[in-house]
Motif scaffolding. Structure first.
Motif, PDB file in Angstrom:
ATOM      1  N   VAL A 280     102.203  44.350  11.164  1.00  0.00           N
ATOM      2  CA  VAL A 280     101.771  43.047  10.687  1.00  0.00           C
ATOM      3  C   VAL A 280     100.951  43.226   9.409  1.00  0.00           C
ATOM      4  O   VAL A 280      99.975  43.980   9.378  1.00  0.00           O
ATOM      5  N   VAL A 281     101.358  42.504   8.365  1.00  0.00           N
ATOM      6  CA  VAL A 281     100.664  42.571   7.076  1.00  0.00           C
ATOM      7  C   VAL A 281      99.588  41.499   6.998  1.00  0.00           C
ATOM      8  O   VAL A 281      98.460  41.750   6.553  1.00  0.00           O
TER       9      VAL A 281
ATOM     10  N   ALA B  30     103.415  37.796   8.657  1.00  0.00           N
ATOM     11  CA  ALA B  30     104.270  38.560   7.749  1.00  0.00           C
ATOM     12  C   ALA B  30     104.277  39.993   8.246  1.00  0.00           C
ATOM     13  O   ALA B  30     103.212  40.572   8.503  1.00  0.00           O
ATOM     14  N   VAL B  31     105.476  40.556   8.422  1.00  0.00           N
ATOM     15  CA  VAL B  31     105.594  41.933   8.897  1.00  0.00           C
ATOM     16  C   VAL B  31     106.405  42.740   7.906  1.00  0.00           C
ATOM     17  O   VAL B  31     107.233  42.199   7.151  1.00  0.00           O
TER      18      VAL B  31
ATOM     19  N   GLU C  26     107.809  41.095  -1.639  1.00  0.00           N
ATOM     20  CA  GLU C  26     109.053  40.323  -1.683  1.00  0.00           C
ATOM     21  C   GLU C  26     109.375  39.835  -0.267  1.00  0.00           C
ATOM     22  O   GLU C  26     109.517  40.638   0.650  1.00  0.00           O
ATOM     23  N   ILE C  27     109.505  38.519  -0.111  1.00  0.00           N
ATOM     24  CA  ILE C  27     109.881  37.944   1.178  1.00  0.00           C
ATOM     25  C   ILE C  27     111.404  37.974   1.283  1.00  0.00           C
ATOM     26  O   ILE C  27     112.104  37.313   0.513  1.00  0.00           O
TER      27      ILE C  27
ATOM     28  N   MET D  47     106.698  46.013  -1.906  1.00  0.00           N
ATOM     29  CA  MET D  47     106.668  45.794  -0.461  1.00  0.00           C
ATOM     30  C   MET D  47     107.619  44.658  -0.086  1.00  0.00           C
ATOM     31  O   MET D  47     107.560  43.577  -0.679  1.00  0.00           O
ATOM     32  N   LYS D  48     108.489  44.904   0.888  1.00  0.00           N
ATOM     33  CA  LYS D  48     109.372  43.869   1.400  1.00  0.00           C
ATOM     34  C   LYS D  48     108.874  43.432   2.776  1.00  0.00           C
ATOM     35  O   LYS D  48     108.542  44.283   3.610  1.00  0.00           O
ATOM     36  N   VAL D  49     108.811  42.114   2.987  1.00  0.00           N
ATOM     37  CA  VAL D  49     108.273  41.589   4.236  1.00  0.00           C
ATOM     38  C   VAL D  49     109.205  40.518   4.802  1.00  0.00           C
ATOM     39  O   VAL D  49     110.004  39.918   4.082  1.00  0.00           O
TER      40      VAL D  49
END
Length: 310
Positions: free
Chosen positions: A27-28, A18-19, A62-63, A1-3
């Motif tokens: 929105v996560v 975090a989206v 992953e940010i 997952m990329k955010v």
């Protein structure tokens, strides 16, 4: 997952979300922390929020970017004149400092109202709108606008595009802290109401309806001031939509109705009918996280923002 992480840094609280990095940017997770003042406080508080959001994400997340919206003048990631954050001296290179403390994650910083404009555009997209010209008018403690023209945020030559709160509304009015007299912000904002009225905007309208002369005057000044701001944005850059937000209007349906009535009254002229300003107005729902969402989307870049039109 990329955010993507977005931080809306206000004078009292920091709202972080975090989206998902890709559309529809759901929105996560989200957090709210008290704001810490001064250069060290703003940087440290931002990094604490990044750490809190990171710890709430799944282990494989992953940010890919961090965005921050701040109430001040922003130039190339550096912040000045953010008085509510205790920053009114040398520029604070907030983007570089946060990125360095967050393992080098690319970081963007933007004025909070301009960032919220991206969040407002995303909300309009979700409602099925396909506009690419937007003014977001924020009526909070002060009044200011963010401009998105042809899918790009407009900053201006000195980063002051949309800073309409200190345009003079009444040259014979009271002295503003900025040094001018009768600035729009003194009438058409939360602080403008509090300067003259002890209660809420809703209570102001109730008192005016009951015949209180002072309440009637203050109500009319508030209504005409916000209507003037909307008209100014519509005439000056001819945006398709003026999206109005902020606690003063979100919590007061009677104020929204009065603003629209004032704008419709201007349609008695041929130019007013041609402009059709009232039909351009939309109200951002109360509680919508436009500031933090827009900050998160700063990392998407202009190309992705413009792609929302398609």
């Amino acid at each position: 997952m990329k955010v993507r992480l977005g931080l809306d840094i206000g004078g009292t609280t920091v709202h972080g979300i975090a989206v998902a990095a890709e559309e529809p940017h759901h929105v996560v997770t989200e957090e709210t922390h008290p704001t810490r003042k001064g250069g060290d406080g703003v940087v440290g508080g931002s990094l604490d929020m990044v750490a809190a959001l990171r710890s709430a994400l799944p282990p494989d997340a992953e940010i890919v970017s961090i965005g921050l919206g701040v109430p001040g003048i922003v130039n190339a990631g550096a912040v000045t004149h953010a008085v509510n954050l205790g920053l009114d001296g040398d520029p604070l290179d907030l983007a570089a400092l946060v990125s360095a403390g967050a393992d080098g994650v690319p970081t963007s910083v933007e004025n909070d109202v301009k960032a919220a404009t991206l969040g407002g555009l995303q909300w309009l997209r979700e409602q099925g709108s396909d506009i690419d010209d937007l003014a977001l008018l924020n009526v909070g403690t002060g009044i200011a606008a963010g401009l998105l023209l042809d899918g790009r945020l407009r900053h201006g030559s000195r980063g002051m595009a949309g800073e309409i709160g200190h345009l003079v509304h009444d040259p014979t009015g009271p002295l503003c802290p900025c040094g001018r007299r009768g600035c729009l912000e003194l009438y058409a904002s939360g602080s403008g109401v509090r300067r003259q009225w002890a209660g809420t905007a809703a209570e102001l309208f109730e008192a005016a309806e009951a015949g209180d002369a002072d309440a009637t005057r203050i109500r009319d000044e508030l209504t005409s001031g916000i209507a003037q701001a909307i008209t100014l944005l519509a005439y000056s850059v001819d945006v398709s939509c003026v999206l109005v937000t902020g606690g003063v209007v979100s919590a007061t349906p009677a104020l929204r109705e009065a603003i629209l009535a004032r704008l419709r009254a201007d349609e008695n002229t041929s130019l007013g009918r041609l402009a059709g300003i009232a039909e351009r107005v939309r109200w951002l729902p109360a509680g919508h996280p436009a500031g933090a969402l827009g900050a998160a989307l700063l990392g998407a870049g202009d190309e992705e923002v413009r792609s929302w039109r398609s």
